[in-house]
Design a protein around this motif. Sequence first.
Motif, short mmCIF file in Angstrom:
data_model
loop_
_atom_site.label_atom_id
_atom_site.label_comp_id
_atom_site.label_asym_id
_atom_site.label_seq_id
_atom_site.Cartn_x
_atom_site.Cartn_y
_atom_site.Cartn_z
N ALA A 138 37.14 33.14 16.24
CA ALA A 138 37.31 34.07 15.12
C ALA A 138 38.76 34.10 14.64
O ALA A 138 39.01 34.14 13.43
N ALA A 139 39.70 34.07 15.58
CA ALA A 139 41.12 34.07 15.19
C ALA A 139 41.46 32.81 14.40
O ALA A 139 42.17 32.88 13.40
N ARG A 140 40.93 31.67 14.80
CA ARG A 140 41.17 30.43 14.05
C ARG A 140 40.57 30.53 12.65
O ARG A 140 41.17 30.09 11.68
N ARG A 141 39.41 31.13 12.55
CA ARG A 141 38.75 31.28 11.24
C ARG A 141 39.58 32.20 10.33
O ARG A 141 39.77 31.91 9.15
N VAL A 142 40.10 33.29 10.88
CA VAL A 142 40.97 34.19 10.11
C VAL A 142 42.20 33.43 9.62
O VAL A 142 42.61 33.56 8.46
N LEU A 143 42.80 32.62 10.49
CA LEU A 143 43.97 31.84 10.08
C LEU A 143 43.60 30.84 8.99
O LEU A 143 44.35 30.67 8.02
N GLU A 144 42.44 30.18 9.11
CA GLU A 144 42.03 29.23 8.07
C GLU A 144 41.88 29.92 6.73
O GLU A 144 42.35 29.41 5.70
N ILE A 145 41.21 31.06 6.71
CA ILE A 145 41.01 31.80 5.45
C ILE A 145 42.36 32.21 4.86
O ILE A 145 42.61 32.04 3.67
N GLY A 146 43.25 32.73 5.70
CA GLY A 146 44.57 33.15 5.22
C GLY A 146 45.39 32.00 4.70
O GLY A 146 46.06 32.11 3.66
N VAL A 147 45.37 30.85 5.40
CA VAL A 147 46.13 29.69 4.95
C VAL A 147 45.59 29.21 3.61
O VAL A 147 46.37 28.90 2.70
N GLU A 176 40.46 17.15 7.28
CA GLU A 176 40.69 18.28 6.38
C GLU A 176 42.00 18.96 6.74
O GLU A 176 42.21 19.34 7.89
N ARG A 177 42.85 19.14 5.76
CA ARG A 177 44.21 19.61 6.04
C ARG A 177 44.27 21.02 6.64
O ARG A 177 44.96 21.22 7.63
N VAL A 178 43.59 21.99 6.07
CA VAL A 178 43.71 23.36 6.55
C VAL A 178 43.12 23.52 7.96
O VAL A 178 43.82 24.02 8.84
N PRO A 179 41.88 23.12 8.21
CA PRO A 179 41.37 23.26 9.58
C PRO A 179 42.18 22.48 10.60
O PRO A 179 42.40 22.94 11.73
N SER A 180 42.65 21.30 10.22
CA SER A 180 43.47 20.50 11.12
C SER A 180 44.79 21.20 11.44
O SER A 180 45.22 21.27 12.59
N PHE A 181 45.43 21.75 10.40
CA PHE A 181 46.68 22.49 10.59
C PHE A 181 46.47 23.68 11.51
O PHE A 181 47.20 23.88 12.48
N VAL A 182 45.44 24.48 11.25
CA VAL A 182 45.16 25.67 12.06
C VAL A 182 44.85 25.29 13.50
O VAL A 182 45.33 25.92 14.45
N ALA A 183 44.06 24.22 13.70
CA ALA A 183 43.75 23.78 15.06
C ALA A 183 45.01 23.36 15.81
O ALA A 183 45.19 23.72 16.98
N CYS A 184 45.89 22.64 15.14
CA CYS A 184 47.12 22.18 15.79
C CYS A 184 48.09 23.32 16.07
O CYS A 184 48.77 23.33 17.09
N VAL A 185 48.16 24.28 15.16
CA VAL A 185 49.06 25.43 15.35
C VAL A 185 48.55 26.30 16.51
O VAL A 185 49.32 26.72 17.37
#
Length: 157
Positions: free
Chosen positions: A143-152, A70-79
Amino acid sequence: MDGRHERSARTRSLILQATLDDPSADIASIARAAKTTKRTLFRLFGDVGSLRRDAAELGLASAPLRSGNERVPSFVACVSEPYVRLGALLVCVPDLLALRQHELLRLHFRQDLYPLQVHSLCAFTSWPSWQVLVDQRGCSEVAARRVLEIGVKRLLK
């Protein structure tokens, strides 16, 4: 390579690893963890800034560029992975961090983004934004990763 150079390279590697293992450690603790002296540490790196910059570069170089389908969770995890692992060391390499973010965007979203989206995504997922979420807002890493996923996801609409 003679024995002296091999020992120096090995000691340098141990110092960098000790710095990555505890990014907030002081110089004496880093030297102790690397089983060397502060004098050797300064002989090999010159100053604290050089040590932290080299450690941050090594840490970023070893950070994954892909983590899932999945692009968004993968991107957020890598960032966010270097943010969690390297912490304050990232202050030493802002340009390298920005280049890595752009590379991650290219890998995860290819040419699907407008320039304004790229700028917004880089700003929203930056190290300072992460610091605000974790340090000032008290978010956990999850929680911070989840916030980033929602924002992305919102920025990509």
